[in-house]
Design a protein around this motif. Structure first.
Motif, PDB file in Angstrom:
ATOM      1  N   LYS A 173       1.048  -1.182   0.056  1.00  0.00           N
ATOM      2  CA  LYS A 173      -0.042  -0.081  -0.119  1.00  0.00           C
ATOM      3  C   LYS A 173       0.719   1.264   0.059  1.00  0.00           C
ATOM      4  O   LYS A 173       0.433   2.268  -0.441  1.00  0.00           O
ATOM      5  CB  LYS A 173      -0.950  -0.044   1.279  1.00  0.00           C
ATOM      6  N   TYR A 174       2.025   1.160   0.520  1.00  0.00           N
ATOM      7  CA  TYR A 174       2.983   2.307   0.587  1.00  0.00           C
ATOM      8  C   TYR A 174       3.241   3.004  -0.684  1.00  0.00           C
ATOM      9  O   TYR A 174       3.683   4.020  -0.809  1.00  0.00           O
ATOM     10  CB  TYR A 174       4.247   2.289   1.491  1.00  0.00           C
ATOM     11  N   LEU A 175       3.256   2.011  -1.672  1.00  0.00           N
ATOM     12  CA  LEU A 175       3.547   2.401  -3.208  1.00  0.00           C
ATOM     13  C   LEU A 175       2.626   3.449  -3.756  1.00  0.00           C
ATOM     14  O   LEU A 175       2.882   4.473  -4.700  1.00  0.00           O
ATOM     15  CB  LEU A 175       3.667   1.248  -3.846  1.00  0.00           C
ATOM     16  N   LEU A 176       1.445   3.697  -3.234  1.00  0.00           N
ATOM     17  CA  LEU A 176       0.279   4.460  -3.487  1.00  0.00           C
ATOM     18  C   LEU A 176       0.772   5.743  -3.205  1.00  0.00           C
ATOM     19  O   LEU A 176       0.249   6.773  -3.775  1.00  0.00           O
ATOM     20  CB  LEU A 176      -1.175   3.901  -2.762  1.00  0.00           C
ATOM     21  N   LEU A 177       1.522   6.006  -2.058  1.00  0.00           N
ATOM     22  CA  LEU A 177       1.812   7.238  -1.498  1.00  0.00           C
ATOM     23  C   LEU A 177       2.762   8.109  -2.746  1.00  0.00           C
ATOM     24  O   LEU A 177       2.901   9.456  -2.489  1.00  0.00           O
ATOM     25  CB  LEU A 177       2.799   7.190  -0.289  1.00  0.00           C
ATOM     26  N   ILE A 178       3.559   7.390  -3.428  1.00  0.00           N
ATOM     27  CA  ILE A 178       4.315   7.885  -4.402  1.00  0.00           C
ATOM     28  C   ILE A 178       3.944   7.788  -5.960  1.00  0.00           C
ATOM     29  O   ILE A 178       4.713   7.993  -6.998  1.00  0.00           O
ATOM     30  CB  ILE A 178       5.673   7.782  -4.385  1.00  0.00           C
ATOM     31  N   GLU A 179       2.554   7.003  -6.198  1.00  0.00           N
ATOM     32  CA  GLU A 179       2.093   6.777  -7.517  1.00  0.00           C
ATOM     33  C   GLU A 179       1.988   8.204  -8.447  1.00  0.00           C
ATOM     34  O   GLU A 179       2.552   8.022  -9.684  1.00  0.00           O
ATOM     35  CB  GLU A 179       0.752   6.183  -7.322  1.00  0.00           C
ATOM     36  N   LYS A 180       1.735   9.268  -7.758  1.00  0.00           N
ATOM     37  CA  LYS A 180       1.847  10.458  -8.795  1.00  0.00           C
ATOM     38  C   LYS A 180       3.010  10.565  -9.132  1.00  0.00           C
ATOM     39  O   LYS A 180       3.079  11.093 -10.225  1.00  0.00           O
ATOM     40  CB  LYS A 180       0.895  11.520  -7.930  1.00  0.00           C
ATOM     41  N   SER A 181       3.956  10.761  -8.433  1.00  0.00           N
ATOM     42  CA  SER A 181       5.400  11.079  -8.748  1.00  0.00           C
ATOM     43  C   SER A 181       5.948  10.067  -9.813  1.00  0.00           C
ATOM     44  O   SER A 181       6.486  10.630 -10.814  1.00  0.00           O
ATOM     45  CB  SER A 181       6.292  10.917  -7.433  1.00  0.00           C
ATOM     46  N   LEU A 182       5.717   8.679  -9.654  1.00  0.00           N
ATOM     47  CA  LEU A 182       6.081   7.871 -10.589  1.00  0.00           C
ATOM     48  C   LEU A 182       5.333   7.865 -12.146  1.00  0.00           C
ATOM     49  O   LEU A 182       5.929   7.628 -13.084  1.00  0.00           O
ATOM     50  CB  LEU A 182       5.839   6.272 -10.010  1.00  0.00           C
ATOM     51  N   VAL A 183       4.095   8.511 -11.969  1.00  0.00           N
ATOM     52  CA  VAL A 183       3.283   8.955 -13.208  1.00  0.00           C
ATOM     53  C   VAL A 183       4.179   9.975 -13.917  1.00  0.00           C
ATOM     54  O   VAL A 183       4.340   9.994 -15.060  1.00  0.00           O
ATOM     55  CB  VAL A 183       1.862   9.087 -13.077  1.00  0.00           C
ATOM     56  N   ASN A 184       4.335  10.985 -13.016  1.00  0.00           N
ATOM     57  CA  ASN A 184       4.871  12.235 -13.658  1.00  0.00           C
ATOM     58  C   ASN A 184       6.348  12.043 -14.198  1.00  0.00           C
ATOM     59  O   ASN A 184       6.577  12.473 -15.474  1.00  0.00           O
ATOM     60  CB  ASN A 184       5.061  13.187 -12.641  1.00  0.00           C
ATOM     61  N   ARG A 227      -1.806   2.875 -15.201  1.00  0.00           N
ATOM     62  CA  ARG A 227      -1.278   2.229 -16.310  1.00  0.00           C
ATOM     63  C   ARG A 227      -0.009   3.065 -17.062  1.00  0.00           C
ATOM     64  O   ARG A 227       0.847   2.225 -17.859  1.00  0.00           O
ATOM     65  CB  ARG A 227      -2.325   1.866 -17.308  1.00  0.00           C
ATOM     66  N   LYS A 228       0.358   4.342 -16.735  1.00  0.00           N
ATOM     67  CA  LYS A 228       1.223   5.094 -17.232  1.00  0.00           C
ATOM     68  C   LYS A 228       2.711   4.653 -16.855  1.00  0.00           C
ATOM     69  O   LYS A 228       3.820   4.618 -17.450  1.00  0.00           O
ATOM     70  CB  LYS A 228       1.272   6.630 -17.231  1.00  0.00           C
ATOM     71  N   ILE A 229       2.521   3.838 -15.806  1.00  0.00           N
ATOM     72  CA  ILE A 229       3.860   3.350 -14.983  1.00  0.00           C
ATOM     73  C   ILE A 229       4.087   1.868 -15.622  1.00  0.00           C
ATOM     74  O   ILE A 229       3.505   0.860 -15.693  1.00  0.00           O
ATOM     75  CB  ILE A 229       3.656   3.177 -13.461  1.00  0.00           C
ATOM     76  N   ASN A 230       5.394   1.750 -16.069  1.00  0.00           N
ATOM     77  CA  ASN A 230       5.617   0.407 -16.633  1.00  0.00           C
ATOM     78  C   ASN A 230       6.212  -0.387 -15.415  1.00  0.00           C
ATOM     79  O   ASN A 230       7.168  -0.187 -14.833  1.00  0.00           O
ATOM     80  CB  ASN A 230       6.877   0.565 -17.713  1.00  0.00           C
ATOM     81  N   VAL A 231       5.247  -1.551 -15.048  1.00  0.00           N
ATOM     82  CA  VAL A 231       5.296  -2.232 -14.042  1.00  0.00           C
ATOM     83  C   VAL A 231       5.616  -3.614 -14.321  1.00  0.00           C
ATOM     84  O   VAL A 231       5.086  -4.247 -15.289  1.00  0.00           O
ATOM     85  CB  VAL A 231       4.309  -2.109 -13.084  1.00  0.00           C
ATOM     86  N   GLU A 232       6.829  -4.245 -13.552  1.00  0.00           N
ATOM     87  CA  GLU A 232       7.006  -5.572 -13.880  1.00  0.00           C
ATOM     88  C   GLU A 232       6.678  -6.402 -12.259  1.00  0.00           C
ATOM     89  O   GLU A 232       7.522  -5.954 -11.371  1.00  0.00           O
ATOM     90  CB  GLU A 232       8.449  -5.681 -14.182  1.00  0.00           C
ATOM     91  N   TYR A 233       6.086  -7.310 -12.372  1.00  0.00           N
ATOM     92  CA  TYR A 233       5.537  -7.948 -11.210  1.00  0.00           C
ATOM     93  C   TYR A 233       6.494  -9.311 -11.188  1.00  0.00           C
ATOM     94  O   TYR A 233       6.529 -10.059 -12.035  1.00  0.00           O
ATOM     95  CB  TYR A 233       4.255  -8.569 -11.031  1.00  0.00           C
ATOM     96  N   ILE A 234       7.285  -9.440  -9.923  1.00  0.00           N
ATOM     97  CA  ILE A 234       8.007 -10.440  -9.722  1.00  0.00           C
ATOM     98  C   ILE A 234       7.919 -11.398  -8.481  1.00  0.00           C
ATOM     99  O   ILE A 234       7.754 -10.703  -7.361  1.00  0.00           O
ATOM    100  CB  ILE A 234       9.601  -9.994  -9.627  1.00  0.00           C
ATOM    101  N   GLN A 235       7.491 -12.434  -8.364  1.00  0.00           N
ATOM    102  CA  GLN A 235       7.264 -13.492  -7.412  1.00  0.00           C
ATOM    103  C   GLN A 235       8.477 -13.412  -6.552  1.00  0.00           C
ATOM    104  O   GLN A 235       9.460 -13.772  -7.139  1.00  0.00           O
ATOM    105  CB  GLN A 235       6.730 -14.713  -7.778  1.00  0.00           C
ATOM    106  N   TRP A 236       8.218 -13.281  -5.297  1.00  0.00           N
ATOM    107  CA  TRP A 236       9.311 -13.283  -4.124  1.00  0.00           C
ATOM    108  C   TRP A 236       9.965 -14.836  -4.291  1.00  0.00           C
ATOM    109  O   TRP A 236       9.272 -15.688  -4.350  1.00  0.00           O
ATOM    110  CB  TRP A 236       9.187 -12.944  -3.099  1.00  0.00           C
ATOM    111  N   ASP A 237      11.268 -14.917  -4.104  1.00  0.00           N
ATOM    112  CA  ASP A 237      12.079 -16.365  -4.010  1.00  0.00           C
ATOM    113  C   ASP A 237      13.350 -16.187  -3.447  1.00  0.00           C
ATOM    114  O   ASP A 237      14.206 -15.219  -3.916  1.00  0.00           O
ATOM    115  CB  ASP A 237      12.057 -16.738  -5.343  1.00  0.00           C
ATOM    116  N   SER A 238      13.668 -16.422  -2.296  1.00  0.00           N
ATOM    117  CA  SER A 238      15.018 -16.333  -1.732  1.00  0.00           C
ATOM    118  C   SER A 238      16.111 -16.867  -2.615  1.00  0.00           C
ATOM    119  O   SER A 238      17.097 -15.932  -2.308  1.00  0.00           O
ATOM    120  CB  SER A 238      15.093 -17.503  -0.519  1.00  0.00           C
ATOM    121  N   LYS A 239      16.046 -17.536  -3.570  1.00  0.00           N
ATOM    122  CA  LYS A 239      17.049 -17.882  -4.203  1.00  0.00           C
ATOM    123  C   LYS A 239      17.258 -16.889  -5.368  1.00  0.00           C
ATOM    124  O   LYS A 239      18.256 -16.899  -5.784  1.00  0.00           O
ATOM    125  CB  LYS A 239      16.807 -19.336  -5.133  1.00  0.00           C
TER     126      LYS A 239
END
Length: 344
Positions: free
Chosen positions: A188-199, A219-231
């Motif tokens: 949820k903390y990513l929402l705090l800077i969403e506007k900055s990332l859009v700009n 959608r203006k932000i180019n996001v890559e989702y990565i599943q967490w893996d310790s390896k």
């Protein structure tokens, strides 16, 4: 010396893993025999992350009863007991006290400000009372020293240098990337800077890598989702360019220990973090990263680092050096063993 760790979760829970389970070999090397007994089993974590409240609550009741029986019949076998925050979350102080008074030596550990959960309830004094009762209390940042009274001892959340051996040696992504690592509960903390990332996206081509989360952003932000893996965790971080840790500034967040920053810095990347006590302790502003206190500053500093490869590199090197000197099990392993042996 036999020490029981009453953790909240098994090794699958990040806070329990980093603050307790990962110390096992260092404790054994220093004549301490650790045993671990989590409150909540892995099935609880499964439904916690799925958001299934009914099953989660039923499991919670089962695991609380299981802990009660364990304490009733096994607690006297140990020379010291380390408790992750509290014995029974959301119960009254008297319930914890009933069991704690039977333990000859115990300590508490906080890497989150659990007292914030009780701030506006009848249990608001629970955590301060537990802290006063404990032989000692290990805390993840120095903010706790000004907020609570008791035998508090600083113990940062740290990493294993052997697991973060690659820094600034991996080929970076072709496109400059900003990375955030965490869990669904903190994304949820990513929402705090969403506007900055859009700009920034409007004027610079970059990628936002989200490790361990699935939050939907503009959608203006180019996001890559990565599943967490310790390896692959370190590799994914090391291939990034900038690590971010945005936070709100409330009573809860004041108790945060800045562990994301340590992970980023161990991987040799520049960091940007909100202006909070733990973050300021970890990051040397303008040397290993930036400490920011407003949305315009977030936008300015991310953009500045995206444009300046040399600055990113120098900050990454400085951050790695800081972790090697101050934030690893190699540094804190024996220290933690000595804390337990000297304060029980």
């Amino acid at each position: 010396m036999r020490v029981l760790f009453l953790t909240k979760y098994s090794e699958k829970g990040a806070s329990s893993r980093y603050r307790f389970y990962n110390y096992k070999k260092y404790l054994e090397e220093n004549n301490i025999t650790p045993s671990y007994k989590p409150l909540f089993g892995d099935s609880y974590l499964k439904y916690l992350y799925k958001g299934n409240t009914i099953i989660k609550n039923l499991l919670a009741i089962y695991f609380v009863i299981k802990r009660i029986f364990f304490l009733a019949f096994n607690i006297k076998r140990y020379d010291h007991v380390v408790i992750e925050a509290e014995l029974f979350p959301h119960f009254d102080y008297k319930f914890d006290y009933f069991f704690l008074k039977k333990i000859k030596s115990f300590s508490l550990d906080f890497d989150d400000n659990i007292s914030a959960n009780y701030q506006n309830t009848s249990r608001k004094d629970k955590i301060p009372q537990l802290i006063k009762m404990a032989n000692f209390v290990t805390v993840g940042n120095h903010w706790y020293f000004s907020e609570f009274k008791g035998n508090l001892i600083y113990l940062p959340t740290v990493i294993d240098l052997d697991q973060y051996s690659q820094h600034n040696v991996q080929e970076k992504d072709e496109m400059p990337s900003v990375v955030w690592i965490g869990s669904p509960s903190t994304q949820k903390y990513l929402l705090l800077i969403e506007k900055s990332l859009v700009n920034i996206s409007d004027k610079f081509n970059f990628k936002l890598k989200i490790i361990g989360g699935n939050i939907s952003l503009d959608r203006k932000i180019n996001v890559e989702y990565i599943q967490w893996d310790s390896k692959t965790e370190n590799l994914n971080l090391a291939k990034s360019d900038i690590g971010i840790m945005p936070l709100e500034k409330t009573f809860w967040e004041n108790g945060k220990c800045g562990f994301k920053l340590i992970q980023y810095m161990a991987s040799g990347i520049a960091v940007i973090a909100s202006d909070l006590q733990a973050n300021k302790e970890i990051v040397e502003n303008n040397v290993s990263g930036f400490i920011v206190s407003s949305l315009p500053q977030w936008e300015k500093k991310i953009y500045e680092l995206l444009q300046n490869k040399e600055l990113r590199y120098s900050m990454g090197v400085a951050g790695r050096k800081t972790v090697e000197e101050r934030y690893s099990y190699q540094v804190w392993g024996k220290k933690y063993a000595d804390i337990i042996k000297n304060n029980k």
